[in-house]
Structures are given as C-alpha cells and as structure tokens.
Design an enzyme around this catalytic site. Structure first.
Site, short mmCIF file in Angstrom:
data_model
loop_
_atom_site.label_atom_id
_atom_site.label_comp_id
_atom_site.label_asym_id
_atom_site.label_seq_id
_atom_site.Cartn_x
_atom_site.Cartn_y
_atom_site.Cartn_z
N HIS A 14 0.86 -1.19 0.00
CA HIS A 14 0.00 0.00 0.00
C HIS A 14 0.89 1.24 0.00
O HIS A 14 1.59 1.51 0.98
CB HIS A 14 -0.88 -0.03 1.26
N HIS A 69 -3.69 4.96 14.76
CA HIS A 69 -4.96 4.71 14.09
C HIS A 69 -4.75 3.72 12.95
O HIS A 69 -3.65 3.23 12.73
CB HIS A 69 -5.59 6.01 13.58
N HIS A 73 -6.76 12.46 13.44
CA HIS A 73 -5.73 11.64 14.07
C HIS A 73 -4.50 12.53 14.17
O HIS A 73 -3.82 12.78 13.18
CB HIS A 73 -5.49 10.37 13.25
N GLU A 104 -3.55 14.29 10.79
CA GLU A 104 -4.42 13.92 9.68
C GLU A 104 -5.87 14.24 10.03
O GLU A 104 -6.46 13.62 10.90
CB GLU A 104 -4.30 12.42 9.38
N HIS A 151 -0.90 2.75 11.88
CA HIS A 151 0.25 3.65 11.83
C HIS A 151 0.13 4.77 12.84
O HIS A 151 -0.95 5.08 13.35
CB HIS A 151 0.44 4.22 10.42
FE LIG Z 1 -3.49 7.92 8.78
#
Ligand SMILES: [Fe+2]
Length: 454
Positions: free
Chosen positions: A294, A377, A371, A344, A338
């Site tokens: 990803h 999260h 976050h 974010e 992560h």
């Molecule tokens: Fe994130």
C-alpha cells in the site's frame, strides 16, 4: 470519469492553467499595453496592485495581480467590529485522542460568514504561521451588497452539500460538490446559494504561503492534478458607484466590517498570477501500485503548501481518495496501522472510505475525523478482518465516493466548538473502531523454535 457529472450545469466561462500569468478584459482595450500604471489608464479606470507575496519573493513563487477598476478599494469608512467575531476563535485544546465527528448541521438563517466554524487548527495568522480547519454551513445567500475578504490566509474550500455561486473581484466561479476552490488571502468575494439549496463543507486555511502542485519526481511530467485542469475566472464587473456596500474582513480571526459607496466587484480587466481558482476532483489522475503493498497517501496529493524550512514537509497537503482500482497481490489493501508525525484531518464528501465502516455512527459523509501527531490509528476491526481474508482479485473501490485529508506537519488543537458546542463528537470512536481487535498471535511450538535455533 474523468470529468464529474454534476447535478448543476456550468454557467460560467474560465481561463485555465495553474499559476499561469493570465490576462483578461471584460471590455476590449481595458488593459494597458506594455506597462502597468500609465498616467491615465484606459476608459478612466484606476490601476491597483494586489500582492500575494513579498515584492522580492523568487520569481517562481512571486504572485501579484494588477487590476483596473472603477473605484480603488481604499475608498471606504473605518472598520468596526462585526457582531459575530466570536465565532472565528483561535484558542485550541491540544489532546492526543483520536476524534471523529458525526455529520455537521447546517444552521437555519445563516449565510457564508455566519456559518463559518473553526473546528481545529494551530498557529497565529499575525505571524503567518499555522493552519485552521473550518466547517461551513449556510442556509441563505450573503446579504445584498455585501462582500467578504480574509486577510489571514488562503482558503481551500471543499463543498460537501450544495453549490457555491461565488462572485469574486476577478470574476465568477461556480463550485459544486466534488469540485474545490481556492480563495486567496485578501481577495474580495461573496457567496450565493444556487437554487436556494443550503451549503455545507470544509475549509483548509493556510496562514503561510500559497498552494502549489506537488512535485512529481519519478512519476514524470503528467498525472495527479494536471495544471491545465485548474479553472480561473474571466474579468466581469458591475458598475455601481452610488449605493452602500458592506465589506467584511477577517483579520487575525476577528471579524470587522466597513461601508463604501461603490461595489467591490468593479474590476474591468486584470493581469497576473494571484487569483481564485477551482478544480474538478473527478479530473484527478490517480496513481497506485500495480504490484504489491500500500503506497503512502502522499501519492494522492492534489495541492500542497510546502514548508520552506523543511523541503518535503508540508504545512498542509490536500489529499483525496477517489474511485480507483486496487490490484495489489499478497497485500493488505487498506492503509495499515500507523502513527504519523503529521496530523491527519479527514472528511467525507460522499460514499464510504476503504478503512472505515460507513454505517450508522461510523465515518459518514459530512462527518470528519482527526488523528493528531503520533496518535495511533488504522482500519477498524471489521475492516481488518475483511481485508485480511478477502479474495485478492482486481477490485474497483470508492465508486461514488470521495474522501479527503488535510495533512499537516503541525500538531493541531481543537476548538471548544469542535469539542463540545457542535455536539457531533463521537464519544466511543476509539472503542468502536479498535476495541474489537483480537489477539491473533500464533507463536511457533517448541519443535519449531529448535529448528530456527532460538
Ligand atoms: Fe493515517
């Protein structure tokens, strides 16, 4: 794809090209030729220069526009405090919790200015350092003969519900859900509803610099947001030098207003590279893996505001998650768990997001999440279970959906409005998302331990 099929058809014409030096005339011959300020401008117009950067900024980031108008903008009364100044608060609560909000309300009987709410942010516009995230909601057009400008920074507007008919000094913009627009610092504008439909959405305000297209590196010279797809107004003016206009100013988070006896929308011609613009998110050319794993979401950056002190570290990135194909082999396809030194803030324009259940109480359209710096999260338990066990055939995800993220190098704080007054914070977000994660650890038995020499 690649162009969004909008419910409201386009009604204006535009110029194109990101940060191009453009010129436009509503009356042929209104722009002086070969100079900016002749002794007498054509048609008895006044020349006025609007600087969006320091005079001596390097050429690549120098943004200014010369406008030719009927009455200079300086002709107005003293500024006074406006009644709703309290809404645009700059005091923040800094907390490490993961936060998620239900869809925000649209209040009745409020216009663009009254419907602006800061939900999170940091920094100080007086020092030109920081960001602010807004939720806006309006149920009526701005009052007749009123305009607004923001001295604090550039605003990137992300409509979620309803279209914005924006009259700016440089011309007119129609901005619909799945389009964004950038309203630069200091440019006068007014916002009207379209067909009386209420409007709601999100705003990313940056106090430092301006938005740029991200560098493409090894991607090459095309893809992501292409410069040709940014649309800029053409000059359009009204001639009204006798009626009373009210101009609102957001100046270090405080709201002022002044009156003047002429319209602020009297620019007959302009030239330069400091102007508002819009962009259809449907035109974004999404890049992803065609092998495995990803990639980081930076690959989905539409616009970035870079930090001059730390190349590659953004004051704010505007990132989107459009419909796209996922084909990664032997890959956990949603984002992994992560912790990020960047903060974010995510919102959903429509549809659902790959890492979160979009059901009732989840990450919903017109809702948001935050976050913060180093707050853990990732996918919720249901998404982890599904993505760990699904058949990895090529899959188109996000059809009919558009999620976005404001990612910032700053630790951001939450306003009292965001924490309590809006009454949309989900108290069980953490528990509901990650409380159900199971211990799946299967250590090797003794024989296997011997085999690997432990
Ligand atoms: Fe994130």
């Amino acid at each position: 794809m690649p162009i969004t099929q909008f419910k409201i058809p386009e009604k204006y014409r535009y110029q194109t090209g990101f940060l191009a030096n453009l010129e436009t005339e509503a009356i042929k011959g209104a722009l002086p030729i070969g100079q900016n300020s002749p002794q007498k401008c054509p048609y008895g117009l006044y020349a006025e220069k609007i600087s969006g950067s320091a005079f001596t900024a390097p050429r690549w980031e120098n943004q200014q526009t010369w406008v030719y108008r009927i009455i200079p903008s300086a002709a107005h009364s003293s500024f006074e405090n406006a009644p709703s100044a309290k809404r645009l608060e700059l005091s923040y609560n800094y907390i490490p919790d993961q936060l998620r909000w239900d869809p925000f309300d649209i209040e009745s009987d409020v216009d663009w200015i009254g419907g602006l709410h800061v939900v999170a942010g940091t920094g100080d516009p007086a020092l030109k350092n920081g960001v602010a995230y807004y939720i806006y909601g309006a149920s009526k057009s701005m009052a007749d003969k009123s305009a607004f400008y923001n001295a604090d920074g550039d605003m990137l507007v992300v409509p979620q519900t309803g279209s914005l008919d924006i009259c700016t000094e440089m011309g007119r913009l129609l901005v619909r859900p799945n389009e964004i627009c950038v309203l630069p610092r200091g440019i006068r504008y007014r916002v009207d509803l379209v067909e009386n439909e209420p409007i709601r959405g999100f705003i990313l305000e940056i106090y430092n610099g301006h938005f740029q297209l991200p560098e493409l590196g090894p991607i090459g010279s095309n893809c992501l947001a292409n410069a040709r797809d940014f649309q800029i107004p053409i000059a359009a003016y009204t001639h009204d030098s006798s009626s009373a206009w009210k101009v609102y100013s957001k100046f270090r988070g405080q709201l002022f207003h002044t009156t003047q006896t002429h319209t602020p929308f009297d620019i007959v011609a302009w030239e330069g590279r400091y102007y508002p613009y819009k962009y259809d998110l449907g035109r974004f050319n999404t890049i992803g893996t065609i092998s495995y794993d990803h990639p980081d979401p930076s690959l989905n950056t539409v616009l970035t505001a870079t930090s001059n002190a730390h190349p590659g570290t953004a004051i704010a990135d505007f990132v989107i998650f459009p419909p796209r194909w996922l084909v990664g082999e032997d890959t956990f396809r949603p984002p992994s768990y992560h912790r990020n030194c960047m903060s974010e803030f995510m919102g959903l324009i429509q549809g659902s997001y790959i890492a979160k259940d979009g059901g009732k109480g989840g990450f919903q359209a017109a809702g948001a999440s935050l976050h913060n710096c180093m707050s853990s999260h990732g996918p919720d338990a249901a998404t982890f279970d599904k993505a760990s066990n699904e058949n990895l055939v090529p899959l188109k995800v996000g059809v009919g959906s558009m999620a976005f993220m404001f990612e910032s190098c700053y630790m951001v704080g939450i306003t009292d409005w965001g924490l309590t007054k809006c009454r949309k914070l989900q108290p069980q977000y953490n528990e509901e998302s990650w409380g159900g994660l199971k211990d799946l650890f299967q250590p090797p038995n003794e024989l296997q331990l011997e085999t690997v020499g432990i």
